[in-house]
Design a protein around this motif. Structure first.
Motif, PDB file in Angstrom:
ATOM      1  N   LEU A   1       0.827  -1.207   0.000  1.00  0.00           N
ATOM      2  CA  LEU A   1       0.000   0.000   0.000  1.00  0.00           C
ATOM      3  C   LEU A   1       0.861   1.257   0.000  1.00  0.00           C
ATOM      4  N   LEU A   2       1.906   1.262   0.823  1.00  0.00           N
ATOM      5  CA  LEU A   2       2.801   2.423   0.880  1.00  0.00           C
ATOM      6  C   LEU A   2       3.540   2.612  -0.438  1.00  0.00           C
ATOM      7  N   LEU A   3       4.030   1.523  -1.011  1.00  0.00           N
ATOM      8  CA  LEU A   3       4.723   1.592  -2.294  1.00  0.00           C
ATOM      9  C   LEU A   3       3.795   2.142  -3.370  1.00  0.00           C
ATOM     10  N   GLY A   4       2.563   1.624  -3.412  1.00  0.00           N
ATOM     11  CA  GLY A   4       1.597   2.090  -4.397  1.00  0.00           C
ATOM     12  C   GLY A   4       1.286   3.566  -4.243  1.00  0.00           C
ATOM     13  N   ALA A   5       1.130   4.028  -2.999  1.00  0.00           N
ATOM     14  CA  ALA A   5       0.840   5.443  -2.753  1.00  0.00           C
ATOM     15  C   ALA A   5       1.956   6.326  -3.278  1.00  0.00           C
ATOM     16  N   ALA A   6       3.204   5.925  -3.032  1.00  0.00           N
ATOM     17  CA  ALA A   6       4.347   6.715  -3.491  1.00  0.00           C
ATOM     18  C   ALA A   6       4.413   6.749  -5.023  1.00  0.00           C
ATOM     19  N   LEU A   7       4.256   5.598  -5.661  1.00  0.00           N
ATOM     20  CA  LEU A   7       4.329   5.547  -7.125  1.00  0.00           C
ATOM     21  C   LEU A   7       3.175   6.297  -7.772  1.00  0.00           C
ATOM     22  N   ILE A   8       1.994   6.216  -7.190  1.00  0.00           N
ATOM     23  CA  ILE A   8       0.834   6.932  -7.730  1.00  0.00           C
ATOM     24  C   ILE A   8       1.054   8.435  -7.641  1.00  0.00           C
ATOM     25  N   ALA A   9       1.605   8.922  -6.529  1.00  0.00           N
ATOM     26  CA  ALA A   9       1.880  10.350  -6.384  1.00  0.00           C
ATOM     27  C   ALA A   9       2.870  10.816  -7.445  1.00  0.00           C
ATOM     28  N   VAL A  10       3.874   9.998  -7.728  1.00  0.00           N
ATOM     29  CA  VAL A  10       4.842  10.317  -8.782  1.00  0.00           C
ATOM     30  C   VAL A  10       4.133  10.397 -10.135  1.00  0.00           C
ATOM     31  N   GLY A  11       3.275   9.416 -10.414  1.00  0.00           N
ATOM     32  CA  GLY A  11       2.561   9.386 -11.687  1.00  0.00           C
ATOM     33  C   GLY A  11       1.628  10.564 -11.873  1.00  0.00           C
ATOM     34  N   VAL A  12       0.903  10.946 -10.821  1.00  0.00           N
ATOM     35  CA  VAL A  12      -0.009  12.092 -10.897  1.00  0.00           C
ATOM     36  C   VAL A  12       0.777  13.373 -11.159  1.00  0.00           C
ATOM     37  N   PHE A  13       1.929  13.507 -10.514  1.00  0.00           N
ATOM     38  CA  PHE A  13       2.768  14.688 -10.733  1.00  0.00           C
ATOM     39  C   PHE A  13       3.213  14.787 -12.188  1.00  0.00           C
ATOM     40  N   ILE A  14       3.691  13.683 -12.748  1.00  0.00           N
ATOM     41  CA  ILE A  14       4.150  13.697 -14.141  1.00  0.00           C
ATOM     42  C   ILE A  14       2.993  13.980 -15.080  1.00  0.00           C
ATOM     43  N   SER A  15       1.811  13.469 -14.762  1.00  0.00           N
ATOM     44  CA  SER A  15       0.630  13.739 -15.574  1.00  0.00           C
ATOM     45  C   SER A  15       0.281  15.222 -15.591  1.00  0.00           C
ATOM     46  N   SER A  16       0.616  15.933 -14.509  1.00  0.00           N
ATOM     47  CA  SER A  16       0.299  17.366 -14.431  1.00  0.00           C
ATOM     48  C   SER A  16       1.216  18.207 -15.309  1.00  0.00           C
ATOM     49  N   LEU A  17       2.281  17.605 -15.838  1.00  0.00           N
ATOM     50  CA  LEU A  17       3.264  18.354 -16.630  1.00  0.00           C
ATOM     51  C   LEU A  17       2.946  18.372 -18.115  1.00  0.00           C
ATOM     52  N   THR A  18       1.973  17.568 -18.542  1.00  0.00           N
ATOM     53  CA  THR A  18       1.685  17.473 -19.972  1.00  0.00           C
ATOM     54  C   THR A  18       0.196  17.254 -20.216  1.00  0.00           C
ATOM     55  N   GLU A  19      -0.247  17.574 -21.420  1.00  0.00           N
ATOM     56  CA  GLU A  19      -1.648  17.312 -21.767  1.00  0.00           C
ATOM     57  C   GLU A  19      -1.790  16.059 -22.616  1.00  0.00           C
ATOM     58  N   ASN A  20      -0.659  15.406 -22.894  1.00  0.00           N
ATOM     59  CA  ASN A  20      -0.670  14.192 -23.702  1.00  0.00           C
ATOM     60  C   ASN A  20      -0.589  12.971 -22.794  1.00  0.00           C
ATOM     61  N   GLN A  21      -1.620  12.139 -22.831  1.00  0.00           N
ATOM     62  CA  GLN A  21      -1.660  10.969 -21.958  1.00  0.00           C
ATOM     63  C   GLN A  21      -0.520  10.000 -22.242  1.00  0.00           C
ATOM     64  N   LEU A  22      -0.182   9.846 -23.520  1.00  0.00           N
ATOM     65  CA  LEU A  22       0.887   8.917 -23.885  1.00  0.00           C
ATOM     66  C   LEU A  22       2.226   9.393 -23.321  1.00  0.00           C
TER      67      LEU A  22
END
Length: 235
Positions: free
Chosen positions: A134-155
């Protein structure tokens, strides 16, 4: 925040992403669990240790549209000008992805119950493994959400998240290649290694430093996501 959470959860089940994520997670975890049964073992730790690699590939699928889709559809302007606090917006999206992850991880509880039908596993280790995952998933998800905020392209968001998470997975390898005269750098890389810290949970070791590490990563990257949105709000 609750409105954002409800909307994001609905989006996961009205689009293929949520189902693909769950299907891939269940497929690989099921294969790992089958290997445990094949060896007549009640040690489920191999399932959790193997899931680390799987998460590197599938969490980017879960987070790639969390922020980038808003930019692509231009709905981010409505969110940024609405009375919703940016912290609530980011946390709502993070929680939605995390809840989807929890739904996937819940299958490991069923695996543990199946094993208990043959011989009682060490529940303290099982609970420690689930807690670590659960802790690992929370950390990786936060990283992914941050990177998603940097671009408008899902790919691009997915590829960027995958690249960062692949680096996270290979940190130990990079640390081993550093010459001895730069041992301080090797020590630093080892200290931020997700795999090393997660391995402690898999081994049944509850180290509060590791708990704090994963929680800190989740908080820091959610904070950075808020800063990205704040910059866009005032630009």
């Amino acid at each position: 925040m609750l409105a954002v959470l409800r909307r994001e959860m609905s989006n996961y089940f009205t689009s293929p992403i949520g189902y693909i994520f769950l299907a891939v997670f269940y497929f690989f975890s099921g294969n790992f669990f089958t290997s445990v049964l094949a060896y007549n073992s009640t040690d489920i730790t191999n399932v959790f240790s193997s899931l680390f690699t799987v998460l590197i590939f599938i969490i980017p699928l879960l987070t790639m549209r969390s922020m980038s889709e808003e930019k692509k559809q231009k709905t981010d302007q409505l969110l940024l000008t609405s009375p919703v606090k940016l912290g609530g917006l980011v946390f709502g999206k993070f929680l939605a992805a995390f809840f989807m992850y929890c739904i996937a991880l819940a299958i490991t509880v069923i695996y543990s119950i199946v094993l208990a039908a043959f011989e009682a596993p060490e529940w303290s280790i099982v609970i420690g493994n689930i807690f670590g995952a659960l802790l690992l998933g929370a950390a990786l998800i936060a990283v992914g959400v941050f990177i998603s905020s940097l671009t408008e392209n899902q790919l691009i968001a997915a590829i960027g998240s995958f690249a960062v998470m692949m680096f996270i997975m290979l940190i130990d390898n990079f640390a081993s290649l550093i010459p001895e005269r730069l041992s301080f750098l090797s020590t630093f890389l080892t200290s931020i290694s997700f795999m090393t810290r997660y391995s402690d949970f898999v081994s049944g070791i509850l180290n509060f430093a590791n708990v704090l590490f994963f929680l800190s990563v989740a908080v820091i990257f959610n904070f950075l996501t808020v800063r990205v949105l704040e910059k866009k709000r005032w630009s």
